[in-house]
Scaffold this motif. Structure first.
Motif, PDB file in Angstrom:
ATOM      1  N   SER A 190       4.866 -21.401   5.375  1.00  0.00           N
ATOM      2  CA  SER A 190       4.823 -22.025   3.956  1.00  0.00           C
ATOM      3  C   SER A 190       3.437 -22.171   3.441  1.00  0.00           C
ATOM      4  O   SER A 190       3.474 -21.806   2.045  1.00  0.00           O
TER       5      SER A 190
ATOM      6  N   SER B  67       2.833 -18.639   1.956  1.00  0.00           N
ATOM      7  CA  SER B  67       3.665 -18.379   0.973  1.00  0.00           C
ATOM      8  C   SER B  67       3.311 -19.101  -0.279  1.00  0.00           C
ATOM      9  O   SER B  67       3.025 -18.343  -1.385  1.00  0.00           O
ATOM     10  N   TYR B  68       2.917 -20.030  -0.122  1.00  0.00           N
ATOM     11  CA  TYR B  68       2.268 -21.098  -1.363  1.00  0.00           C
ATOM     12  C   TYR B  68       0.906 -20.616  -1.714  1.00  0.00           C
ATOM     13  O   TYR B  68       0.583 -20.484  -3.048  1.00  0.00           O
ATOM     14  N   TRP B  69       0.011 -20.307  -0.853  1.00  0.00           N
ATOM     15  CA  TRP B  69      -1.317 -19.861  -1.094  1.00  0.00           C
ATOM     16  C   TRP B  69      -1.246 -18.502  -1.831  1.00  0.00           C
ATOM     17  O   TRP B  69      -2.120 -18.134  -2.651  1.00  0.00           O
TER      18      TRP B  69
ATOM     19  N   TYR C 263       0.582 -17.597  -4.431  1.00  0.00           N
ATOM     20  CA  TYR C 263       0.714 -17.645  -5.574  1.00  0.00           C
ATOM     21  C   TYR C 263      -0.589 -18.293  -6.226  1.00  0.00           C
ATOM     22  O   TYR C 263      -0.779 -17.489  -7.349  1.00  0.00           O
TER      23      TYR C 263
ATOM     24  N   GLN D 289      -6.406 -16.303   2.304  1.00  0.00           N
ATOM     25  CA  GLN D 289      -5.279 -15.623   2.342  1.00  0.00           C
ATOM     26  C   GLN D 289      -5.148 -15.007   3.631  1.00  0.00           C
ATOM     27  O   GLN D 289      -4.250 -14.768   4.387  1.00  0.00           O
TER      28      GLN D 289
ATOM     29  N   TRP E 251      10.531 -14.073  -0.741  1.00  0.00           N
ATOM     30  CA  TRP E 251       9.551 -14.790  -1.409  1.00  0.00           C
ATOM     31  C   TRP E 251      10.220 -15.403  -2.642  1.00  0.00           C
ATOM     32  O   TRP E 251      10.030 -16.638  -2.697  1.00  0.00           O
TER      33      TRP E 251
END
Length: 146
Positions: free
Chosen positions: A7, A10-12, A14, A55, A144
């Motif tokens: 998680s 995935s969010y990082w 963005y 990341q 994603w």
């Protein structure tokens, strides 16, 4: 642990894509507009470098805690390369994104050595744009977005 790191990764991602896009577009505008390279431009480039390296570290942790990693010992490299999904997650995505982060690092280092605004913007524009394209090419879009 795996789901938490997944998680976070995935969010990082963005954040990385947004900041990298801002830095690359900013450098392209500065280069083609013959505008002065300012302290704010330096900060954008530096922040992009920092978030992309974070990341990368998150991605490396994710890679080594991933249950997919066991496929190397269970099925071998040949079977992984024949399966497009496993090839993407275990070979293409990590390799291409490491190259992209290396390009960001090289571009940042090269731009610091340049003396003129146009040359500084050119280095960031070239290296960061290529890195952005590489990132976009190897994002597992089906997982994603879906």
């Amino acid at each position: 642990m795996y789901n938490t790191v997944l998680s976070l990764h995935s969010y990082w991602a963005y954040l990385v894509l947004i900041i990298l896009t801002i830095a690359a577009v900013n450098a392209i505008i500065k280069f083609f507009g013959d505008k002065e390279y300012e302290a704010n431009d330096f900060r954008k480039s530096l922040f992009t470098l920092i978030v992309s390296h974070i990341q990368l570290l998150i991605g490396l942790v994710l890679y080594f805690v991933s249950p997919r990693l066991q496929l190397f010992s269970e099925s071998g490299m040949g079977a992984i390369m024949k399966d497009s999904v496993n090839r993407l997650y275990l070979v293409e995505h990590p390799l291409i994104n490491i190259i992209a982060v290396a390009l960001i690092t090289i571009g940042y280092s090269k731009h610091k050595k340049k003396l003129t605004s146009k040359a500084k913007s050119k280095m960031i524009a070239i290296f960061y744009t290529i890195a952005l394209l590489l990132f976009l090419s190897r994002i597992p879009w089906s997982a994603w977005i879906g």
